[in-house]
Enzyme design. Sequence first.
Site, mmCIF file in Angstrom:
data_model
loop_
_atom_site.group_PDB
_atom_site.id
_atom_site.type_symbol
_atom_site.label_atom_id
_atom_site.label_comp_id
_atom_site.label_asym_id
_atom_site.label_seq_id
_atom_site.Cartn_x
_atom_site.Cartn_y
_atom_site.Cartn_z
ATOM 1 N N CYS A 24 -4.524 -3.246 2.538
ATOM 2 C CA CYS A 24 -4.881 -3.088 4.338
ATOM 3 C C CYS A 24 -5.557 -3.277 4.955
ATOM 4 O O CYS A 24 -6.137 -4.227 5.291
ATOM 5 C CB CYS A 24 -4.263 -1.784 4.695
ATOM 6 S SG CYS A 24 -3.261 -0.968 6.185
ATOM 7 N N ASN A 61 0.346 -0.959 5.145
ATOM 8 C CA ASN A 61 0.960 -0.501 6.335
ATOM 9 C C ASN A 61 0.460 -0.323 7.540
ATOM 10 O O ASN A 61 -0.497 0.506 8.210
ATOM 11 C CB ASN A 61 1.150 1.225 6.216
ATOM 12 C CG ASN A 61 1.776 1.534 4.596
ATOM 13 O OD1 ASN A 61 3.074 1.452 4.764
ATOM 14 N ND2 ASN A 61 1.565 1.799 3.542
ATOM 15 N N LYS A 71 -9.573 1.860 -1.874
ATOM 16 C CA LYS A 71 -9.756 1.232 -1.005
ATOM 17 C C LYS A 71 -11.401 2.067 -0.271
ATOM 18 O O LYS A 71 -11.653 2.591 -0.147
ATOM 19 C CB LYS A 71 -8.392 1.656 -0.271
ATOM 20 C CG LYS A 71 -8.565 1.157 1.411
ATOM 21 C CD LYS A 71 -6.921 1.545 2.426
ATOM 22 C CE LYS A 71 -7.962 1.096 3.208
ATOM 23 N NZ LYS A 71 -5.767 1.052 4.229
ATOM 24 N N ASN A 123 -7.171 6.139 -2.126
ATOM 25 C CA ASN A 123 -5.795 5.093 -1.247
ATOM 26 C C ASN A 123 -6.055 3.717 -2.141
ATOM 27 O O ASN A 123 -7.085 3.789 -2.515
ATOM 28 C CB ASN A 123 -6.041 4.704 -0.024
ATOM 29 C CG ASN A 123 -5.423 4.246 0.379
ATOM 30 O OD1 ASN A 123 -4.552 3.212 -0.055
ATOM 31 N ND2 ASN A 123 -5.288 3.818 1.834
ATOM 32 N N GLU A 174 0.977 -0.847 -0.272
ATOM 33 C CA GLU A 174 -0.360 -0.695 0.008
ATOM 34 C C GLU A 174 0.894 1.115 -0.021
ATOM 35 O O GLU A 174 2.127 1.481 0.685
ATOM 36 C CB GLU A 174 -0.758 0.183 0.941
ATOM 37 C CG GLU A 174 -1.704 1.044 1.450
ATOM 38 C CD GLU A 174 -2.417 0.763 2.722
ATOM 39 O OE1 GLU A 174 -1.566 0.898 4.108
ATOM 40 O OE2 GLU A 174 -3.239 1.391 3.167
#
Lengths: 321, 321
Positions: free
Chosen positions: A188, A213, A143, A126, A63
């Site tokens: 993530c 992350n 995301k 993201n 990510e």
Amino acid sequence: MSALEYLGNPPIASDHQPRIVRVAAAQLGPIAKQENREQVVKRLTALLQQAAAERCDLVVYPEMALTTFFPHWEVSDPAELESYYEKAMPEGPVVRLFEEAARLKISFSLGYAELATTPQGPRHFNSSVLVGKDGGIIGKYRKVHLPGHVDIRPQDPFQNLEKLYFEVGDLGFPVFEAFGGKLGMCICNDRRWPETYRLMALKGVELITLGYNTPLFNPDQTQSPEQRRFHNHLCMQAGAYQNSTWVVGVAKAGIEEGVEMMAGTCIIAPTGEIVVQTRTLGDELVVADCNLDACTPGKRGEFDLALNRRPEHYGLLVEAA
Amino acid sequence: MSALEYLGNPPIASDHQPRIVRVAAAQLGPIAKQENREQVVKRLTALLQQAAAERCDLVVYPEMALTTFFPHWEVSDPAELESYYEKAMPEGPVVRLFEEAARLKISFSLGYAELATTPQGPRHFNSSVLVGKDGGIIGKYRKVHLPGHVDIRPQDPFQNLEKLYFEVGDLGFPVFEAFGGKLGMCICNDRRWPETYRLMALKGVELITLGYNTPLFNPDQTQSPEQRRFHNHLCMQAGAYQNSTWVVGVAKAGIEEGVEMMAGTCIIAPTGEIVVQTRTLGDELVVADCNLDACTPGKRGEFDLALNRRPEHYGLLVEAA
């Protein structure tokens, strides 16, 4: 029409060649705030070249692989904040990563902060892209499950401001034709939500790339680092097994700007078993031959979703809170 | 209204006493075809009395705890087949289990094959009941995710004819008020489906009882016993963690009519961690103090479902195949 055909998987012919994708999970060590795109792309390129030397088909990066994980920090300077987003993919030094991948004929997935210019104004996501062996973008994901908070918490050693810096993704959970199979992406925190894997499995996904992350310690929680490592793998392994898909989970590792990151990069088989896992807290490649056909027994057997799910009982899953 | 209040959990007052439920997971060894209700109830009662001596609040018995697991066999004699179902709960020797539980002031959940007489004719379900400390039935569940097949497979060493002998449950996934919290039930194969836990979590569930009869070797699959044991715990642990709920998974163990059963009875915390686990392949009790308040940090934090789920992207989850 069999259940598997409903899911979009072709019947297996007698002359079928195994669909093996050699995947490199490209863990990154910390990226400092001061590190610029040139420097990061150099690191990504070194991993790409190593993967090519190992005859890999696909490299999976974490990510937001192009910058420090800036949602950990209150960024009060608008120019600094804007500098963390890509206005186009690729642009600037990232173009050279795409060019090198095309030269080496290697595919990759890459997470990044996206600034999209739209008629309604700028939008922040993201995101990740899946890039083909020719350097062309096969697909994009934004995301959906943003963790963290929108408020600054001065008492905390670091923040998670994803809900402040990004919008919820607007592309759903697409899957893409690649390597003779179906690939999907998530990012993530998506991995903790079983809905993520299931939505892609209902479209026949056979390999999911998943960069993360994640801090080892979360200021909002009481969990130990051991519990957090356990949860990381637990969710990805359950997602793989319950949907009969490969999952490639790729971490940011090491201590980034004082924040200890989770590491634990791994490639997980459709049985839920971890096939390979990194051993370091830095830039490190682990490689596995992912046979997409290994998804088929599960998809035709206990996880024949069309046969064994009971959506008539699932209504509450889609009711808004 | 906070997200937690939406889910039906009351705010925690400053004078709040921890809601601790002492739970006994009551694993059963094999039940032979020849074993009658009297004999089985005697075994169940012995476990009940042991749990009472350990001051337990709740005993959790396996799926279909009153008979051999008859879906493993083609039962061609209609009278024999009918003998495996309960026409009322309780009836016959099972009444004495209810009476003893009321005398000991201990609650229990019990799996059984249910024959319901309805105006439309007889209906067959794989069911469980939750019984209060007064011996009264608090709630009932009918298994939704039936595994197996409807056709007899003569080449297989044993069958799984659940899809032949039972209908899909028609009660959804209810949760019930008990012990100052919210309890739910699911049965065996339900545990492999993340939808199961999530549907109950959306109603605020804090403890799920889950009985299972699972063979270590499945004629339809290529998995090793080690993989199947791993999958058993993986699904329950992920379900507990991702929904911040206790899960009490209770097995039939040992070799039943030549079929080796999975065992692995355990009590799993809302962190996904196994707190206690059986060690034998026979009748065995394991006990844990389940603090329902341990669900709260997860339900208010990363698994605040109202805050962090994105049902607007989940539509495919409820579309029929």
